[in-house]
Design a protein around this motif. Structure first.
Motif, PDB file in Angstrom:
ATOM      1  N   LEU A  33       0.813  -1.218   0.000  1.00 18.27           N
ATOM      2  CA  LEU A  33       0.000   0.000   0.000  1.00 18.27           C
ATOM      3  C   LEU A  33       0.848   1.270   0.000  1.00 18.27           C
ATOM      4  CD1 LEU A  33      -2.725   1.402   0.080  1.00 18.27           C
ATOM      5  CD2 LEU A  33      -2.767   1.096   2.565  1.00 18.27           C
ATOM      6  N   PRO A  34       1.887   1.395   0.834  1.00 18.98           N
ATOM      7  CA  PRO A  34       2.717   2.616   0.753  1.00 18.98           C
ATOM      8  C   PRO A  34       3.378   2.810  -0.609  1.00 18.98           C
ATOM      9  CG  PRO A  34       3.134   1.467   2.798  1.00 18.98           C
ATOM     10  CD  PRO A  34       2.284   0.558   1.970  1.00 18.98           C
ATOM     11  N   LEU A  35       3.785   1.716  -1.256  1.00 15.28           N
ATOM     12  CA  LEU A  35       4.371   1.852  -2.588  1.00 15.28           C
ATOM     13  C   LEU A  35       3.351   2.426  -3.572  1.00 15.28           C
ATOM     14  CD1 LEU A  35       6.466  -1.448  -3.000  1.00 15.28           C
ATOM     15  CD2 LEU A  35       7.333   0.879  -2.726  1.00 15.28           C
ATOM     16  N   VAL A  36       2.120   1.928  -3.494  1.00 15.70           N
ATOM     17  CA  VAL A  36       1.079   2.408  -4.403  1.00 15.70           C
ATOM     18  C   VAL A  36       0.734   3.862  -4.110  1.00 15.70           C
ATOM     19  CG1 VAL A  36      -1.317   2.078  -5.128  1.00 15.70           C
ATOM     20  CG2 VAL A  36       0.153   0.093  -4.735  1.00 15.70           C
TER      21      VAL A  36
ATOM     22  N   ALA B 172      12.880   6.152  -5.587  1.00 11.79           N
ATOM     23  CA  ALA B 172      11.895   5.437  -4.774  1.00 11.79           C
ATOM     24  C   ALA B 172      12.303   3.987  -4.568  1.00 11.79           C
ATOM     25  CB  ALA B 172      10.521   5.516  -5.443  1.00 11.79           C
ATOM     26  N   GLY B 173      12.822   3.351  -5.612  1.00 12.35           N
ATOM     27  CA  GLY B 173      13.250   1.968  -5.473  1.00 12.35           C
ATOM     28  C   GLY B 173      14.368   1.810  -4.457  1.00 12.35           C
ATOM     29  N   LEU B 174      15.379   2.665  -4.537  1.00 16.27           N
ATOM     30  CA  LEU B 174      16.521   2.568  -3.628  1.00 16.27           C
ATOM     31  C   LEU B 174      16.120   2.893  -2.191  1.00 16.27           C
ATOM     32  CD1 LEU B 174      19.265   4.252  -5.861  1.00 16.27           C
ATOM     33  CD2 LEU B 174      19.041   1.815  -5.336  1.00 16.27           C
ATOM     34  N   LEU B 175      15.359   3.964  -2.010  1.00 22.92           N
ATOM     35  CA  LEU B 175      14.991   4.375  -0.655  1.00 22.92           C
ATOM     36  C   LEU B 175      14.020   3.388  -0.009  1.00 22.92           C
ATOM     37  CD1 LEU B 175      14.581   8.243  -1.135  1.00 22.92           C
ATOM     38  CD2 LEU B 175      16.410   7.039   0.072  1.00 22.92           C
ATOM     39  N   SER B 176      13.043   2.908  -0.767  1.00 23.73           N
ATOM     40  CA  SER B 176      12.061   1.988  -0.193  1.00 23.73           C
ATOM     41  C   SER B 176      12.710   0.679   0.232  1.00 23.73           C
ATOM     42  CB  SER B 176      10.930   1.721  -1.192  1.00 23.73           C
ATOM     43  OG  SER B 176      11.430   1.137  -2.381  1.00 23.73           O
ATOM     44  N   MET B 177      13.629   0.159  -0.568  1.00 25.30           N
ATOM     45  CA  MET B 177      14.293  -1.081  -0.181  1.00 25.30           C
ATOM     46  C   MET B 177      15.320  -0.864   0.923  1.00 25.30           C
ATOM     47  SD  MET B 177      13.051  -3.762  -1.376  1.00 25.30           S
ATOM     48  CE  MET B 177      11.414  -3.016  -1.402  1.00 25.30           C
TER      49      MET B 177
ATOM     50  N   VAL C 161       7.666  -0.679  -9.975  1.00 26.33           N
ATOM     51  CA  VAL C 161       6.300  -0.480  -9.466  1.00 26.33           C
ATOM     52  C   VAL C 161       5.990   1.014  -9.340  1.00 26.33           C
ATOM     53  CG1 VAL C 161       4.750  -0.870  -7.514  1.00 26.33           C
ATOM     54  CG2 VAL C 161       6.319  -2.686  -8.245  1.00 26.33           C
ATOM     55  N   SER C 162       6.921   1.767  -8.763  1.00 24.92           N
ATOM     56  CA  SER C 162       6.722   3.203  -8.587  1.00 24.92           C
ATOM     57  C   SER C 162       6.552   3.900  -9.931  1.00 24.92           C
ATOM     58  CB  SER C 162       7.912   3.803  -7.828  1.00 24.92           C
ATOM     59  OG  SER C 162       8.060   3.193  -6.560  1.00 24.92           O
TER      60      SER C 162
END
Length: 319
Positions: A144-147, A178-183, A207-208
């Protein structure tokens, strides 16, 4: 329509949207149950077990008979089955994969124990979930946060960046960051997913990009209404039917399958496949996310070709 009538209409529309959101989020959760759930059986009593499963609920399971326990394990590891009931040694034993879905693992264990008649049938978790998230709670709340972040990124780019080229550059920058920070948060701090950091970050970035790109592309092509359409599709349909907390086969038909065709559902399945199953079962969700990304680029391209409205020329003022 005067101001008061418009206010009443907007209030009623907001209430209707709220009711639809309650249905979209609550209805799948209250109708969780196996529907054509892939299960393997093996051993001398495989036919008996398959018959009992059919008697329990004819539409609940899609039973496949395999040669032996090794083949059953392979089917689970390749994501061809969520679990197995093996009778190679006489007494039924249950093989599950909590990494694929902790909810399915629990349900399959309970059902198999009822069928075997043994209150404590041996259960082995062939592909366990991450030890820091054994129930999959953290994984389920990760999608959900990614979406929502993707939606926010698409909205900001649509409102603050006027050129199509600028929006594309913003989408690429957003996807990478977003990919780097989220992971970094999910894997480095919370430790919810095992596996290669760069691979998982690439998935999160894809996804982002797909979510934000769809919103920005629709806004570029049809204007502000595109933002609402993108948000409704991703949040109202995509998220509750993503099966991130359960499994697509546990949702009412055909919504489980439809959810896998949208970025939230594809993201959950792809993360599971890459993190826990060595990439097995990753092809379909990866293609889905790539198609959404290509769709976003197509929308941006069509929006760039759309003729822009010319501002009306100012009438000359008499001296």
């Amino acid at each position: 329509m005067n101001a008061m009538s418009r206010a009443v209409a907007v209030g009623l529309l907001a209430a209707l949207v709220q009711a639809v959101m309650l249905i979209a989020f609550a209805w799948p959760a209250t109708n969780i149950g196996p529907r054509d759930l892939p299960v393997a059986v093996s051993g001398p009593a495989a036919g008996t077990v398959a018959g009992k499963l059919a008697e329990h609920d004819r539409e609940a399971f899609e039973v496949t008979t395999v040669a032996d326990e090794a083949a059953a394990r392979t089917a689970i590891e390749h994501r061809d089955a969520y679990g197995a009931i093996v009778t190679d040694s006489g007494q039924p034993r249950v093989l599950v994969a909590s990494a694929a879905s902790p909810v399915v693992a629990q349900q399959l264990t309970a059902i198999a124990q009822q069928l075997s008649g043994a209150p404590a049938a041996p259960v082995q978790d062939v592909v366990p979930a991450d030890p820091d998230d054994p129930r999959g709670t953290g994984f389920g709340t990760m999608v959900l946060p990614l979406v929502m972040a993707g939606l926010a990124g698409g909205v900001l780019l649509s409102l603050l960046v006027t050129t199509v080229g600028g929006r594309l550059v913003g989408l690429v920058s957003f996807g990478i960051a977003a990919g780097l920070l989220s992971m970094a948060v999910v894997q480095g701090w919370l430790q919810l997913l095992p596996g290669s950091f760069l691979t998982l970050a690439s998935i999160a970035g894809l996804v982002s990009f797909a979510v934000a790109g769809a919103v920005a592309g629709l806004a570029t092509l049809i204007g502000p209404p595109g933002i609402g359409i993108g948000a409704l599709v991703m949040l109202l349909i995509g998220n509750p039917f993503s099966a991130a907390t359960s499994a697509p086969e546990l949702l009412p038909k055909p919504w489980g399958a439809i959810g896998q065709l949208l970025p939230p559902g594809a993201a959950a399945t792809l993360f599971r496949s890459v993190a826990f199953f060595d990439g097995n079962g990753a092809a379909a969700p990866l293609i889905t996310l790539l198609c959404w990304s290509a769709f976003a680029l197509l929308l941006l391209g069509l929006g760039a070709l759309r003729p822009r409205r010319q501002a009306p020329a100012a009438e000359p003022v008499a001296a």
